[in-house]
Structure formats: C-alpha cells, structure tokens
Motif scaffolding. Structure first.
Motif, PDB file in Angstrom:
ATOM      1  N   CYS A  68       0.813  -1.224   0.000  1.00 28.99           N
ATOM      2  CA  CYS A  68       0.000   0.000   0.000  1.00 28.99           C
ATOM      3  C   CYS A  68       0.845   1.272   0.000  1.00 28.99           C
ATOM      4  O   CYS A  68       0.453   2.267  -0.627  1.00 28.99           O
ATOM      5  N   GLY A  69       1.959   1.274   0.681  1.00 27.89           N
ATOM      6  CA  GLY A  69       2.764   2.485   0.826  1.00 27.89           C
ATOM      7  C   GLY A  69       3.164   3.139  -0.486  1.00 27.89           C
ATOM      8  O   GLY A  69       2.862   4.321  -0.714  1.00 27.89           O
ATOM      9  N   PRO A  70       3.833   2.414  -1.375  1.00 28.66           N
ATOM     10  CA  PRO A  70       4.247   3.055  -2.631  1.00 28.66           C
ATOM     11  C   PRO A  70       3.090   3.457  -3.535  1.00 28.66           C
ATOM     12  O   PRO A  70       3.228   4.359  -4.345  1.00 28.66           O
ATOM     13  N   ILE A  71       1.946   2.825  -3.410  1.00 26.68           N
ATOM     14  CA  ILE A  71       0.811   3.138  -4.278  1.00 26.68           C
ATOM     15  C   ILE A  71       0.011   4.314  -3.723  1.00 26.68           C
ATOM     16  O   ILE A  71      -0.291   5.256  -4.443  1.00 26.68           O
TER      17      ILE A  71
ATOM     18  N   VAL B 105       0.836  -0.837 -10.857  1.00 26.19           N
ATOM     19  CA  VAL B 105       1.413  -1.817 -11.782  1.00 26.19           C
ATOM     20  C   VAL B 105       2.928  -1.897 -11.597  1.00 26.19           C
ATOM     21  O   VAL B 105       3.510  -2.987 -11.653  1.00 26.19           O
ATOM     22  N   LEU B 106       3.592  -0.785 -11.323  1.00 24.96           N
ATOM     23  CA  LEU B 106       5.041  -0.819 -11.080  1.00 24.96           C
ATOM     24  C   LEU B 106       5.362  -1.556  -9.779  1.00 24.96           C
ATOM     25  O   LEU B 106       6.327  -2.323  -9.729  1.00 24.96           O
ATOM     26  N   VAL B 107       4.573  -1.331  -8.750  1.00 28.43           N
ATOM     27  CA  VAL B 107       4.820  -2.013  -7.476  1.00 28.43           C
ATOM     28  C   VAL B 107       4.653  -3.519  -7.657  1.00 28.43           C
ATOM     29  O   VAL B 107       5.494  -4.308  -7.219  1.00 28.43           O
TER      30      VAL B 107
ATOM     31  N   GLU C  25       7.294  -6.178  -6.351  1.00 28.15           N
ATOM     32  CA  GLU C  25       6.827  -7.466  -5.834  1.00 28.15           C
ATOM     33  C   GLU C  25       7.198  -8.635  -6.744  1.00 28.15           C
ATOM     34  O   GLU C  25       7.129  -9.779  -6.324  1.00 28.15           O
ATOM     35  N   GLY C  26       7.531  -8.376  -8.000  1.00 24.49           N
ATOM     36  CA  GLY C  26       7.912  -9.436  -8.914  1.00 24.49           C
ATOM     37  C   GLY C  26       6.748 -10.313  -9.350  1.00 24.49           C
ATOM     38  O   GLY C  26       6.941 -11.470  -9.720  1.00 24.49           O
ATOM     39  N   VAL C  27       5.553  -9.772  -9.337  1.00 21.28           N
ATOM     40  CA  VAL C  27       4.359 -10.524  -9.722  1.00 21.28           C
ATOM     41  C   VAL C  27       4.285 -10.601 -11.248  1.00 21.28           C
ATOM     42  O   VAL C  27       4.567  -9.614 -11.933  1.00 21.28           O
ATOM     43  N   ASP C  28       3.910 -11.757 -11.789  1.00 24.40           N
ATOM     44  CA  ASP C  28       3.827 -11.904 -13.245  1.00 24.40           C
ATOM     45  C   ASP C  28       2.643 -11.105 -13.806  1.00 24.40           C
ATOM     46  O   ASP C  28       1.754 -10.676 -13.079  1.00 24.40           O
TER      47      ASP C  28
ATOM     48  N   ARG D 135      -0.215  -0.385 -19.692  1.00 18.64           N
ATOM     49  CA  ARG D 135      -0.089   0.472 -18.508  1.00 18.64           C
ATOM     50  C   ARG D 135       1.334   0.394 -17.946  1.00 18.64           C
ATOM     51  O   ARG D 135       1.908   1.407 -17.528  1.00 18.64           O
ATOM     52  N   LEU D 136       1.894  -0.809 -17.956  1.00 20.88           N
ATOM     53  CA  LEU D 136       3.264  -0.974 -17.459  1.00 20.88           C
ATOM     54  C   LEU D 136       4.247  -0.221 -18.350  1.00 20.88           C
ATOM     55  O   LEU D 136       5.160   0.449 -17.855  1.00 20.88           O
ATOM     56  N   ALA D 137       4.061  -0.325 -19.653  1.00 23.90           N
ATOM     57  CA  ALA D 137       4.957   0.393 -20.580  1.00 23.90           C
ATOM     58  C   ALA D 137       4.857   1.902 -20.358  1.00 23.90           C
ATOM     59  O   ALA D 137       5.885   2.596 -20.306  1.00 23.90           O
TER      60      ALA D 137
END
Length: 176
Positions: A46-49, A134-136, A141-144, A162-164
């Motif tokens: 939650c913090g970074p978002i 999406v960046l977090v 987090e390394g989520v696929d 969105r990631l791009a």
C-alpha cells in the motif's frame, strides 16, 4: 497452536496454512498472529501506491481481509488474496485523496543510498495510482503479468500497456 512461519517452501511461502485455518475458525491468538504477519506485507504494498495515505490504505485493506477471512476457501491462497485486496484498497484510497504530495518510502530498498530512495520516491510520486500499482506489482513485488491482470481486474493487454506507460513516465521523470 501452529507454527506461523514455514521452514520449507510450500503452497503459501511464509505463512502456515494451518495458522490461517485456525484464524478462520476464530482462534484469537491465531488471528492476532496472522494479522501481525500480514500487516508489514500489506503495508509494503500500500505504501508506494497510496503514498502518504499508505497507512490508511493498509488499515482499510486489513479490515477487508479480517472481515473476509472466513470466506477464503484455500488457505494457501492467502498472500495472493491479501495482495489483491491491498492493491485495490491502495488505488482506491489514492484516487480518493487525489494528491501527488510525496511521502516516505521506508520499505523501498535503495542499496543503502538515501538519495537514491528519495529520487525514486520523487519519480513515483508523479505517477498516477494506477501506474504506481502496476510498477509495485511487477517491479517491486515481482508478480507476473497474468497475476497483475487479475489483481488489478484489468485485461492482460491493459497491464502491458499500462506498465509500458508507467515505465516510460518513470524514466522520463528520472532522467529530467
């Protein structure tokens, strides 16, 4: 009472499914232990978002988790389920706040360089909550991508675009 932390890799790395089942049955000690284990995990998401509203988002997410814990059918899915709730609550709180003021990113690892952490924090602060989410998920987090799509409740193509855009925006801010 069960052991909270598993020593070996299992279906729920880090949290013993037996602890989850005990908490679901209403064991107050198991519930307290489970919340103690989940709180830093939810806060880290939650913090970074949600930025300065991260603690509020984490609190809201933990309340949703606590209320819905009995409905979780598979204890091994706890972390993924909690991650989904945390991201959605963080995005919701960030959108509601509608602010872009920076806040500390205590959980961000900066290889011991506080200036790097500050620079990353400043760059993230300029992104929308959706881009931060999406960046977090992907880069912290390394989520696929498939799981990210599920967590954010958007199509896979939306996650990729969105990631791009988020990475491009981050890079643009970073290089300015």
């Amino acid at each position: 009472m069960t052991t909270a932390v598993q020593q070996e890799a299992g279906p729920t790395p880090g949290i013993d499914p037996a602890l989850v089942r005990d908490a679901q049955r209403g064991d107050p000690l198991a519930l307290a232990e489970l919340m103690e284990l989940l709180t830093p995990y939810v806060g880290r998401i939650c913090g970074p978002i949600a930025r300065q509203d991260g603690p509020d988002a984490a609190q809201d997410a933990l309340i949703v988790i606590l209320r819905g814990l009995r409905q979780l059918r598979e204890p091994a899915a706890l972390l993924g389920w909690a991650r989904t709730i945390a991201v959605r609550e963080a995005v919701r709180v960030a959108q509601r706040a509608g602010r872009t003021v920076t806040a500390p990113l205590d959980e961000l690892r900066a290889a011991g360089d506080p200036q790097l952490a500050t620079d990353v924090e400043d760059a993230l602060a300029r992104l929308t909550p959706e881009h931060r989410a999406v960046l977090v998920l992907r880069d912290l987090e390394g989520v696929d991508e498939t799981t990210t799509s599920s967590v954010l409740a958007v199509p896979l193509g939306t996650v990729r675009s969105r990631l791009a855009r988020a990475r491009r925006s981050f890079r643009k801010v970073w290089e300015s």
